[in-house]
Design an enzyme around this catalytic site. Structure first.
Site, PDB file in Angstrom:
ATOM      1  N   GLY A   1      14.251 -28.682 -50.922  1.00 51.42           N
ATOM      2  CA  GLY A   1      15.237 -29.171 -49.724  1.00 51.42           C
ATOM      3  C   GLY A   1      14.763 -30.549 -49.227  1.00 51.42           C
ATOM      4  O   GLY A   1      15.476 -31.301 -48.377  1.00 51.42           O
TER       5      GLY A   1
ATOM      6  N   GLY B   1      13.265 -29.871 -55.674  1.00 52.51           N
ATOM      7  CA  GLY B   1      13.818 -30.548 -56.823  1.00 52.51           C
ATOM      8  C   GLY B   1      14.063 -31.945 -56.626  1.00 52.51           C
ATOM      9  O   GLY B   1      13.250 -32.689 -57.358  1.00 52.51           O
TER      10      GLY B   1
ATOM     11  N   CYS C   1      39.605 -44.122 -64.563  1.00 56.46           N
ATOM     12  CA  CYS C   1      40.958 -44.448 -64.013  1.00 56.46           C
ATOM     13  C   CYS C   1      41.288 -43.629 -62.913  1.00 56.46           C
ATOM     14  O   CYS C   1      42.258 -42.782 -62.556  1.00 56.46           O
ATOM     15  CB  CYS C   1      42.193 -44.256 -65.126  1.00 56.46           C
ATOM     16  SG  CYS C   1      42.134 -45.068 -66.506  1.00 56.46           S
ATOM     17  N   GLU C   2      40.400 -43.923 -61.831  1.00 57.70           N
ATOM     18  CA  GLU C   2      40.858 -43.427 -60.470  1.00 57.70           C
ATOM     19  C   GLU C   2      39.990 -44.197 -59.305  1.00 57.70           C
ATOM     20  O   GLU C   2      38.935 -44.651 -59.759  1.00 57.70           O
ATOM     21  CB  GLU C   2      40.645 -42.024 -60.357  1.00 57.70           C
ATOM     22  CG  GLU C   2      39.055 -41.386 -60.451  1.00 57.70           C
ATOM     23  CD  GLU C   2      39.084 -40.007 -60.255  1.00 57.70           C
ATOM     24  OE1 GLU C   2      39.017 -39.428 -58.906  1.00 57.70           O
ATOM     25  OE2 GLU C   2      39.314 -38.926 -61.069  1.00 57.70           O
TER      26      GLU C   2
HETATM   27  C1  PLP Z   1      19.310 -26.800 -55.282  1.00 56.67           C
HETATM   28  C2  PLP Z   1      18.066 -25.815 -54.820  1.00 56.67           C
HETATM   29  C3  PLP Z   1      16.864 -26.014 -54.744  1.00 56.67           C
HETATM   30  C4  PLP Z   1      16.202 -27.512 -54.722  1.00 56.67           C
HETATM   31  O1  PLP Z   1      16.791 -28.359 -53.884  1.00 56.67           O
HETATM   32  P1  PLP Z   1      16.400 -29.921 -53.709  1.00 56.67           P
HETATM   33  O2  PLP Z   1      16.982 -30.338 -52.739  1.00 56.67           O
HETATM   34  O3  PLP Z   1      16.519 -30.540 -54.858  1.00 56.67           O
HETATM   35  O4  PLP Z   1      14.705 -29.644 -53.640  1.00 56.67           O
HETATM   36  C5  PLP Z   1      15.788 -25.060 -54.594  1.00 56.67           C
HETATM   37  N1  PLP Z   1      16.033 -23.868 -54.386  1.00 56.67           N
HETATM   38  C6  PLP Z   1      17.427 -23.443 -54.275  1.00 56.67           C
HETATM   39  C7  PLP Z   1      17.786 -21.851 -54.293  1.00 56.67           C
HETATM   40  C8  PLP Z   1      18.416 -24.365 -54.666  1.00 56.67           C
HETATM   41  O5  PLP Z   1      19.830 -23.893 -54.589  1.00 56.67           O
END
Ligand code: PLP
Length: 429
Positions: free
Chosen positions: A242, A279, A347-348
């Site tokens: 996150g 991520g 096309c939107e």
């Molecule tokens: C999407 C997700 C992540 C990664 O989130 P990021 O914001 O990309 O770091 C990690 N754990 C879970 C369970 C997720 O759904």
């Protein structure tokens, strides 16, 4: 920091001019930097280790960018994988990530998904509800195994980001409350099909401030202590992902060092193995979407459109999350900026990357790069408008490789077929 810099007057990825990739592969195309992926992973790991947080499992969230070459780059550094489907588990395994470093997350795991995860021996199944926990137990017992689980808690904090990617409030679909987590943990500890090892939370994405994370983590620590006080065995605390990234005009997110220091502070004295599921912070600034300007279209009302060959099917974040991406010409003209609406050919009206953006003057044929497109870019691409799936290229130093080729139109058409009763019809000529 990323490795997209101007080199001899043109934007390059590490040692490779983006123009060289556009000439070899065509546009639109995603380009990823190995050095940037490696750096983001290493900076986080080193910050956590420097704060004395032991040997954490950093399970890269595969959904951010699941290309096998990207997974391999991270897996080679010791990363695990946070996965949400059989497909993602298969990708992680195919990239050489050992099953014990794979975490299986997701709100609606099916029986067949759980069976697959247990058969390959993933390291941790994060269960998100009571019915899911019982399903995991039944499937494990039918295989003569115990499922290693962590209970996902919804810490009920609001965390920045966009409403579509905020996951930690009590009213959204993720996880269970703290009191439910305690009850489920006790149940799991007494269940022959389950081996509860810890608890987990993930409160949202693109979080730029530490306060909501800290609030959630303090509550998570309290939960671990209550469980342990009740005689339960809790060896792992998975704090999710996150952490946000700088998208140029956005608030600057907390650094990995500040994040690690906050965790060390909130977890001081707690003896536990930490896991993380980053991520976006690993992949976002490690990739760009490279596109070509098709036309500059001036409307009588005064709007000026830069029409690209990339569209919302290639990069949906602006349409879906109102996301801002910096747009940089590969070779910027040294002249006063001009205001553009940058759009794709689909096309939107949703196929608008940005409105009223001041950019160096553009002409048809110019290459432009959408910065910070390495996460939630190619993975969310589609063939909408029967446009070919966008290819992906990985750069390392002076080399680049096509790691997902552009399909052909034959590839696209061959996946589909007429229904049996249509085979009799003559095709109209
Ligand atoms: C999407 C997700 C992540 C990664 O989130 P990021 O914001 O990309 O770091 C990690 N754990 C879970 C369970 C997720 O759904």
């Amino acid at each position: 920091m990323n490795h997209f810099e101007v080199l001899d007057g043109e934007l390059a990825c590490e040692g490779v001019p983006l123009r060289a990739i556009a000439e070899a592969v065509g546009t639109p195309v995603y380009v990823y930097s190995s050095a940037t992926l490696e750096r983001h992973y290493t900076v986080l790991r080193d910050a956590l280790v420097a704060e004395g947080l032991g040997d954490p499992l950093i399970a890269y969230a595969v959904k951010a960018n699941s290309n096998l070459a990207v997974l391999r780059t991270l897996g080679n550094l010791g990363a695990g994988a946070d996965t949400v489907s059989i497909g993602e588990i298969k990708r992680a395994l195919a990239a050489g990530i050992p099953p014990e470093r794979i975490v299986f997350s997701g709100v609606g795991k099916s029986e067949s998904e759980l069976r697959f995860a247990l058969e390959v021996g993933v390291g941790e199944i994060n269960v998100e509800s009571e019915p899911e926990m019982h399903l995991a137990s039944r499937v494990a017992q039918s295989l003569g195994r115990r499922a290693t689980i962590a209970i996902r808690v919804n810490p009920d904090v609001s965390a920045g980001g966009h409403a579509k990617i905020s996951t930690g409030k009590a009213d959204n679909k993720f996880g269970v409350s703290f009191s439910e987590a305690e009850r489920l943990y006790v149940q799991a500890a007494n269940n022959a099909g389950l081996n509860p090892v810890g608890v987990t939370c993930h409160i949202g994405s693109q979080i730029t401030e530490l306060a909501p994370l800290e609030e959630a983590f303090i509550k998570m620590r309290g939960l671990v202590e209550r469980l342990r006080a009740g005689g339960l065995h809790v060896e792992r605390l998975d704090l999710g992902g996150g952490l946000g990234v700088p998208y140029f005009n956005m608030p600057t997110p907390a650094s990995p060092a500040d994040y690690a220091a906050m965790i060390a502070r909130t977890m001081k004295g707690l003896d536990i193995q930490f896991a993380f599921e980053p991520g976006r912070m690993i992949a976002a600034n490690a990739g760009v979407l490279l596109a070509t300007v098709q036309h500059i279209h001036e409307r009588p009302e005064g709007r000026r459109f830069a029409v690209l060959d990339a569209a919302m099917n290639d990069l949906i974040r602006p349409a879906m999350y109102d996301a801002y991406h910096d747009i940089r010409p590969v070779k910027a003209r040294d002249a006063a900026p001009v205001t553009y609406d940058v759009v794709g050919p689909v096309c939107e009206t949703g196929d608008t990357f940005t409105r009223d953006r001041d950019l160096p003057p553009l002409e048809a044929g110019d290459l432009v790069a959408f910065m910070s497109a390495g996460a939630y870019g190619a993975v969310m691409s589609s063939e909408y408008n029967s446009r070919l799936l966008v290819p992906e290229v990985l750069v390392k130093g002076d080399e680049f490789a096509v790691v997902r080729p552009r399909p052909t139109y034959e590839d696209m058409l061959e996946r589909e077929r007429p229904a049996p009763w249509q085979a009799l019809l003559k095709t109209r000529s």
